[in-house]
Design a protein around this motif. Structure first.
Motif, PDB file in Angstrom:
ATOM      1  N   ILE A 132      50.461 -18.610 -36.121  1.00 47.37           N
ATOM      2  CA  ILE A 132      49.259 -18.042 -36.740  1.00 47.37           C
ATOM      3  C   ILE A 132      48.017 -18.476 -35.977  1.00 47.37           C
ATOM      4  O   ILE A 132      47.111 -17.666 -35.721  1.00 47.37           O
ATOM      5  CB  ILE A 132      49.170 -18.440 -38.234  1.00 47.37           C
ATOM      6  N   TYR A 133      47.961 -19.735 -35.574  1.00 50.04           N
ATOM      7  CA  TYR A 133      46.816 -20.231 -34.816  1.00 50.04           C
ATOM      8  C   TYR A 133      46.660 -19.445 -33.507  1.00 50.04           C
ATOM      9  O   TYR A 133      45.530 -19.121 -33.097  1.00 50.04           O
ATOM     10  CB  TYR A 133      47.002 -21.716 -34.523  1.00 50.04           C
ATOM     11  N   GLN A 134      47.764 -19.113 -32.865  1.00 49.97           N
ATOM     12  CA  GLN A 134      47.718 -18.359 -31.608  1.00 49.97           C
ATOM     13  C   GLN A 134      47.199 -16.938 -31.825  1.00 49.97           C
ATOM     14  O   GLN A 134      46.680 -16.308 -30.890  1.00 49.97           O
ATOM     15  CB  GLN A 134      49.083 -18.322 -30.957  1.00 49.97           C
ATOM     16  N   LEU A 135      47.303 -16.418 -33.033  1.00 53.06           N
ATOM     17  CA  LEU A 135      46.823 -15.065 -33.336  1.00 53.06           C
ATOM     18  C   LEU A 135      45.337 -15.022 -33.642  1.00 53.06           C
ATOM     19  O   LEU A 135      44.734 -13.934 -33.668  1.00 53.06           O
ATOM     20  CB  LEU A 135      47.601 -14.485 -34.516  1.00 53.06           C
ATOM     21  N   GLU A 136      44.727 -16.183 -33.878  1.00 55.30           N
ATOM     22  CA  GLU A 136      43.307 -16.211 -34.212  1.00 55.30           C
ATOM     23  C   GLU A 136      42.475 -15.640 -33.070  1.00 55.30           C
ATOM     24  O   GLU A 136      42.794 -15.813 -31.903  1.00 55.30           O
ATOM     25  CB  GLU A 136      42.857 -17.641 -34.516  1.00 55.30           C
ATOM     26  N   GLN A 137      41.437 -14.959 -33.479  1.00 55.74           N
ATOM     27  CA  GLN A 137      40.521 -14.372 -32.485  1.00 55.74           C
ATOM     28  C   GLN A 137      39.162 -15.027 -32.614  1.00 55.74           C
ATOM     29  O   GLN A 137      38.752 -15.445 -33.688  1.00 55.74           O
ATOM     30  CB  GLN A 137      40.384 -12.863 -32.710  1.00 55.74           C
TER      31      GLN A 137
END
Length: 82
Positions: A73-78
């Motif tokens: 989920i952290y990697q999906l943050e923009q």
């Protein structure tokens, strides 16, 4: 800890293993009644330790999976404004 209910087949298999163990390791021919009594004793006296260890192991697996999900989920943050 709740009482562990084994199927008749499972209990028979466990009792047979207890009997085989005593025969192999100590050359003692333990009857079915005695083997069942030993099984009940060990389940009552130390079963909770094994049960709790299983819970801790399951908790560790779940924690690891939650950490992996959090990382994904952290990697999906923009970044705002990008």
């Amino acid at each position: 800890m709740p009482k562990l209910d084994f199927s008749n087949e499972d209990q028979a298999a466990i009792v047979a293993k207890v009997q085989d163990y005593f025969l192999t390791e100590f050359e003692l021919d333990v009857g079915r009644f005695e083997a069942e009594a030993m099984l009940q004793f060990f389940a009552k006296e130390i079963g909770a330790h094994f049960y709790n260890r299983g819970l801790y192991d399951a908790q560790a697996v779940i924690t690891g999976q939650i950490d992996a999900i959090n990382d994904a989920i952290y990697q999906l943050e923009q970044t705002p404004g990008s």
